[in-house]
Write a protein that holds these residues in place. Structure first.
Motif, short mmCIF file in Angstrom:
data_model
loop_
_atom_site.label_atom_id
_atom_site.label_comp_id
_atom_site.label_asym_id
_atom_site.label_seq_id
_atom_site.Cartn_x
_atom_site.Cartn_y
_atom_site.Cartn_z
N THR A 16 0.85 -1.18 0.00
CA THR A 16 0.00 0.00 0.00
C THR A 16 0.89 1.23 0.00
OG1 THR A 16 -1.73 -1.14 1.24
CG2 THR A 16 -1.75 1.26 1.30
N GLU A 17 0.49 2.26 -0.73
CA GLU A 17 1.27 3.49 -0.76
C GLU A 17 0.89 4.38 0.41
OE1 GLU A 17 0.75 5.45 -4.52
OE2 GLU A 17 2.38 4.30 -5.40
N ASP A 45 5.88 2.33 -0.95
CA ASP A 45 5.09 1.10 -0.86
C ASP A 45 5.44 0.47 0.48
OD1 ASP A 45 3.77 1.18 -3.32
OD2 ASP A 45 5.48 0.31 -4.36
N GLU A 84 1.69 -4.29 3.73
CA GLU A 84 0.25 -4.21 4.00
C GLU A 84 -0.06 -4.33 5.49
OE1 GLU A 84 -3.37 -3.24 2.92
OE2 GLU A 84 -1.88 -3.61 1.37
N VAL A 86 0.38 -0.91 7.57
CA VAL A 86 -0.30 0.34 7.20
C VAL A 86 -0.91 1.03 8.42
CG1 VAL A 86 -2.22 1.32 5.90
CG2 VAL A 86 -0.70 -0.33 4.81
N ARG A 143 -1.94 8.92 4.13
CA ARG A 143 -2.30 8.43 2.80
C ARG A 143 -1.98 9.53 1.79
NH1 ARG A 143 -4.71 3.65 3.54
NH2 ARG A 143 -5.72 3.30 5.53
#
Length: 122
Positions: A2-3, A28, A31, A34, A47
């Motif tokens: 996830t970015e 990146d 996951e 995050v 985000r």
């Protein structure tokens, strides 16, 4: 992956996941990390859609703490014991990432990195 955007002019290091973010930018991230990163006490992870270009332009964004690079350089000129004692006061808790970055760019002493990691764990 996830970015997420790291907003600080410092290095973020997650040794458990062997992940590093060096300076502001979009990364990146694993996951499973995050939510942990978004909840990081520095508040520097977000985000990508949450940040405007204007917000990214400031040097050493730090949640309101005043970062005096000369003061940090003076701190890091001290012995490992002196640095450990200064960090134990909690005075530098909001800017540990900056302290770490300056130490990486300087002598890179393991004892200083250990003291920084100990403060993060408290």
């Amino acid at each position: 992956m996830t970015e997420l955007r790291w907003t600080r002019n410092s290095t973020f290091h997650d040794g458990a996941r062997n992940f590093r973010a060096r300076g502001p930018g979009v990364y990146d991230v694993p996951e499973e990390a995050v939510e942990e990163y978004l909840d990081h006490r520095s508040g520097a992870w977000e985000r990508p859609e949450e940040t405007s270009d204007e917000e990214q332009s400031s040097d050493f964004p730090n949640d309101g703490a005043d970062v005096d690079e000369d003061e940090l350089a003076e701190l890091l000129d001290g012995t490992i014991g002196e640095v450990e004692n200064a960090l134990e006061t909690g005075e530098y808790d909001d800017i540990l990432d900056e302290v770490e970055t300056l130490e990486e760019d300087g002598e890179g002493r393991k004892g200083v990195f250990s003291a920084i990691d100990e403060r993060r764990e408290e």
